[in-house]
Motif scaffolding. Structure first.
Motif, PDB file in Angstrom:
ATOM      1  N   VAL A  44       0.839  -1.211   0.000  1.00 12.44           N
ATOM      2  CA  VAL A  44       0.000   0.000   0.000  1.00 12.44           C
ATOM      3  C   VAL A  44       0.870   1.256   0.000  1.00 12.44           C
ATOM      4  O   VAL A  44       0.638   2.199  -0.763  1.00 12.44           O
ATOM      5  CB  VAL A  44      -0.941  -0.004   1.230  1.00 12.44           C
ATOM      6  N   PRO A  96     -10.121   4.435  -6.451  1.00 12.29           N
ATOM      7  CA  PRO A  96     -10.071   2.977  -6.552  1.00 12.29           C
ATOM      8  C   PRO A  96      -8.769   2.447  -5.969  1.00 12.29           C
ATOM      9  O   PRO A  96      -7.689   2.802  -6.431  1.00 12.29           O
ATOM     10  CB  PRO A  96     -10.141   2.724  -8.064  1.00 12.29           C
ATOM     11  N   GLN A 145     -14.193   1.467 -11.612  1.00  8.81           N
ATOM     12  CA  GLN A 145     -12.884   1.630 -12.276  1.00  8.81           C
ATOM     13  C   GLN A 145     -12.578   0.387 -13.088  1.00  8.81           C
ATOM     14  O   GLN A 145     -12.605  -0.734 -12.562  1.00  8.81           O
ATOM     15  CB  GLN A 145     -11.787   1.862 -11.235  1.00  8.81           C
ATOM     16  N   GLY A 280      -0.496   7.627  -7.601  1.00 12.24           N
ATOM     17  CA  GLY A 280       0.202   7.706  -6.325  1.00 12.24           C
ATOM     18  C   GLY A 280       1.682   7.370  -6.444  1.00 12.24           C
ATOM     19  O   GLY A 280       2.295   6.874  -5.496  1.00 12.24           O
ATOM     20  N   ARG A 282       3.042   5.069  -8.232  1.00  7.67           N
ATOM     21  CA  ARG A 282       3.239   3.616  -8.235  1.00  7.67           C
ATOM     22  C   ARG A 282       3.586   3.066  -9.616  1.00  7.67           C
ATOM     23  O   ARG A 282       3.859   1.881  -9.748  1.00  7.67           O
ATOM     24  CB  ARG A 282       1.961   2.920  -7.736  1.00  7.67           C
ATOM     25  N   PRO A 335      -4.824   7.459   2.233  1.00  4.31           N
ATOM     26  CA  PRO A 335      -5.330   7.796   3.573  1.00  4.31           C
ATOM     27  C   PRO A 335      -6.505   6.920   4.032  1.00  4.31           C
ATOM     28  O   PRO A 335      -6.542   6.483   5.187  1.00  4.31           O
ATOM     29  CB  PRO A 335      -5.749   9.266   3.424  1.00  4.31           C
TER      30      PRO A 335
HETATM   31  C1  FNR Z   1      -4.085   2.118  -6.028  1.00  3.16           C
HETATM   32  N1  FNR Z   1      -4.573   2.800  -7.135  1.00  3.16           N
HETATM   33  C2  FNR Z   1      -5.393   2.148  -8.032  1.00  3.16           C
HETATM   34  N2  FNR Z   1      -5.904   2.811  -9.106  1.00  3.16           N
HETATM   35  C3  FNR Z   1      -6.730   2.201  -9.979  1.00  3.16           C
HETATM   36  O1  FNR Z   1      -7.165   2.820 -10.933  1.00  3.16           O
HETATM   37  N3  FNR Z   1      -7.077   0.894  -9.767  1.00  3.16           N
HETATM   38  C4  FNR Z   1      -6.618   0.161  -8.731  1.00  3.16           C
HETATM   39  O2  FNR Z   1      -6.953  -1.001  -8.567  1.00  3.16           O
HETATM   40  C5  FNR Z   1      -5.718   0.796  -7.839  1.00  3.16           C
HETATM   41  N4  FNR Z   1      -5.192   0.097  -6.784  1.00  3.16           N
HETATM   42  C6  FNR Z   1      -4.388   0.744  -5.866  1.00  3.16           C
HETATM   43  C7  FNR Z   1      -3.904   0.043  -4.773  1.00  3.16           C
HETATM   44  C8  FNR Z   1      -3.147   0.691  -3.806  1.00  3.16           C
HETATM   45  C9  FNR Z   1      -2.673  -0.075  -2.618  1.00  3.16           C
HETATM   46  C10 FNR Z   1      -2.879   2.073  -3.938  1.00  3.16           C
HETATM   47  C11 FNR Z   1      -2.110   2.820  -2.885  1.00  3.16           C
HETATM   48  C12 FNR Z   1      -3.346   2.771  -5.038  1.00  3.16           C
HETATM   49  C13 FNR Z   1      -4.272   4.238  -7.334  1.00  3.16           C
HETATM   50  C14 FNR Z   1      -5.311   5.109  -6.650  1.00  3.16           C
HETATM   51  O3  FNR Z   1      -6.542   5.065  -7.302  1.00  3.16           O
HETATM   52  C15 FNR Z   1      -4.846   6.579  -6.615  1.00  3.16           C
HETATM   53  O4  FNR Z   1      -4.525   6.995  -7.917  1.00  3.16           O
HETATM   54  C16 FNR Z   1      -3.632   6.771  -5.694  1.00  3.16           C
HETATM   55  O5  FNR Z   1      -3.830   6.078  -4.491  1.00  3.16           O
HETATM   56  C17 FNR Z   1      -3.396   8.243  -5.415  1.00  3.16           C
HETATM   57  O6  FNR Z   1      -2.229   8.426  -4.668  1.00  3.16           O
HETATM   58  P1  FNR Z   1      -2.243   8.711  -3.075  1.00  3.16           P
HETATM   59  O7  FNR Z   1      -2.895  10.042  -2.880  1.00  3.16           O
HETATM   60  O8  FNR Z   1      -2.998   7.604  -2.458  1.00  3.16           O
HETATM   61  O9  FNR Z   1      -0.810   8.708  -2.673  1.00  3.16           O
END
Ligand code: FNR
Length: 381
Positions: A44, A96, A145, A280, A282, A335
């Motif tokens: 995460v 999501p 999503q 985020g 990632r 968060p």
């Molecule tokens: C995500 N995010 C994400 N986005 C998406 O479109 N489908 C998904 O399945 C996921 N899964 C996911 C898992 C985890 C553990 C994280 C932390 C994030 C991205 C999410 O929608 C979003 O863009 C980010 O979390 C934004 O960044 P911050 O503000 O959480 O740092």
């Protein structure tokens, strides 16, 4: 639970003799670290590569400063928004976030209950651990999503199911046609999908199930690998969007845009809205901070287009800065995942209530009565 005004929440905490929950996002993160198994926490909390973009997201918010306006008369405030027919009492939605079963046994059901209780909408992930129908049964305001897997029949089936289950839009994530290079997970070999986590949409999908020799209940390992095999879809191009548009009458929102020219292409190819996001931090390490990209995207598409943003929203002031820089609303990701880890449904509700309250206090003091007041003059870099 109703979302109380910022001043009311603040007074209640003083009277109670202190906060019941962690307050700052860093405290929530530390409590989540203590609550979770290390692999799950790093999945995460972690980002791609050196996590430079993950840090840049926070730094971009830090760099930007508010210019509070005095004596506007902010005794009455209404920070609600409506985006493509989706209403929220506050200008944020729940992003999501997939595989929440690694965070809490109630996973997306707890998040859906918190969303239903507060009225703050949830964007349900394609990689959720709970089927989209089970989440819909809880009744939160919701969008779906979509990860567009390389198998078009499965993508079409998911879209139809989401439409039938009352989701108000399809949010197609563009930035994750394969997983980013994530050091923390690679070091451990941590990929929860291999154990069948986060595959609830597959395992409840008639098209996917029809293609299996043995159902997931009898052989989860093989079913998981078959699901994962459809995931990378790097051949996708803008022209494919026309096909997706034909599959549904729901508005299509694209998530993961970081450039003005891509935002324009998205609109030209039938997107009703854009989420400026780098997932985020990632996916592409070294990518531009989402808040900086928001400025470029809003300038390119003009005032009329629907533009949301996420990546790095942690505090009330962050929400206000994003609104002032042109976002119609923002999405909150990590968060609430930390809230879920710390306190299940109640933890998610606490994160939502705190963010709403802090935003409300900030708006009251900065001369903002409605989101329309959050114009460009409210920020300076
Ligand atoms: C995500 N995010 C994400 N986005 C998406 O479109 N489908 C998904 O399945 C996921 N899964 C996911 C898992 C985890 C553990 C994280 C932390 C994030 C991205 C999410 O929608 C979003 O863009 C980010 O979390 C934004 O960044 P911050 O503000 O959480 O740092």
């Amino acid at each position: 639970m109703t979302l109380d005004s910022g001043p009311l929440v603040q007074t209640a905490i003083y009277i109670a003799g202190g906060a019941e929950w962690p307050l700052a996002s860093e405290e929530w993160e530390e409590r989540a670290r203590a609550a979770l198994e290390p692999g799950a926490f790093d999945y995460v909390a972690g980002g791609a590569g050196a996590e430079a973009t993950m840090r840049a997201n926070l730094e971009a918010f830090e760099r930007m400063r508010l210019r509070p306006r005095m004596l506007v008369g902010t005794a009455e405030r209404d920070l609600s928004v409506e985006v493509l027919g989706l209403r929220s009492p506050v200008p944020f939605l729940l992003a999501p976030v997939g595989v929440l079963s690694i965070v809490h046994p109630d996973a997306e059901l707890a998040v859906a209950r918190a969303a239903a209780a507060t009225g703050v909408p949830l964007v349900l992930s394609s990689a959720a651990s709970t089927s989209l129908e089970d989440v819909a049964a809880v009744g939160p305001p919701r969008w779906y999503q979509l990860y567009w897997y390389s198998n078009r029949e499965i993508a079409a089936s998911l879209v139809k199911r989401a439409e039938q289950a009352g989701y108000g839009a399809i949010v197609l994530t563009l930035d994750t046609l394969m997983l980013g290079w994530r050091d923390r997970d690679l070091r451990r070999g941590y990929l929860p999908f291999l154990q069948g986590e986060g595959l609830a949409q597959f395992f409840s999908d008639p098209v996917f199930l029809a293609g299996l020799d043995t159902p997931p209940g009898e052989d989860v390992a093989t079913a998981s690998i078959q699901a994962l095999a459809t995931f990378p879809n790097l051949g996708l191009t803008w022209d494919d969007l026309a096909w997706l548009r034909e599959q549904t009458s729901l508005p299509l929102v694209v998530k993961g845009v970081l450039r003005g020219d891509d935002a324009r292409l998205a609109l030209e190819h039938g997107a009703a809205g854009i989420v400026v996001s780098n997932h985020g931090g990632r996916q592409v390490d070294g990518a531009v901070a989402a808040l900086d990209a928001l400025v470029e995207v809003r300038e390119e598409v003009g005032d009329g287009a629907v533009v949301l943003m996420d990546s790095g929203v942690r505090r009330g002031a962050d929400v206000l800065k994003a609104l002032a820089l042109g976002a119609d609303a923002v999405l909150v990701g990590r968060p609430y995942a930390y809230g879920l880890a710390v306190g299940g449904q109640a933890g998610v509700e606490a994160v939502i209530a705190q963010l709403a309250a802090e935003l409300d206090v900030t708006c009251a003091l900065a001369g903002v009565r409605t989101v329309a007041d959050a114009d460009r003059s409210l920020v300076s870099p």
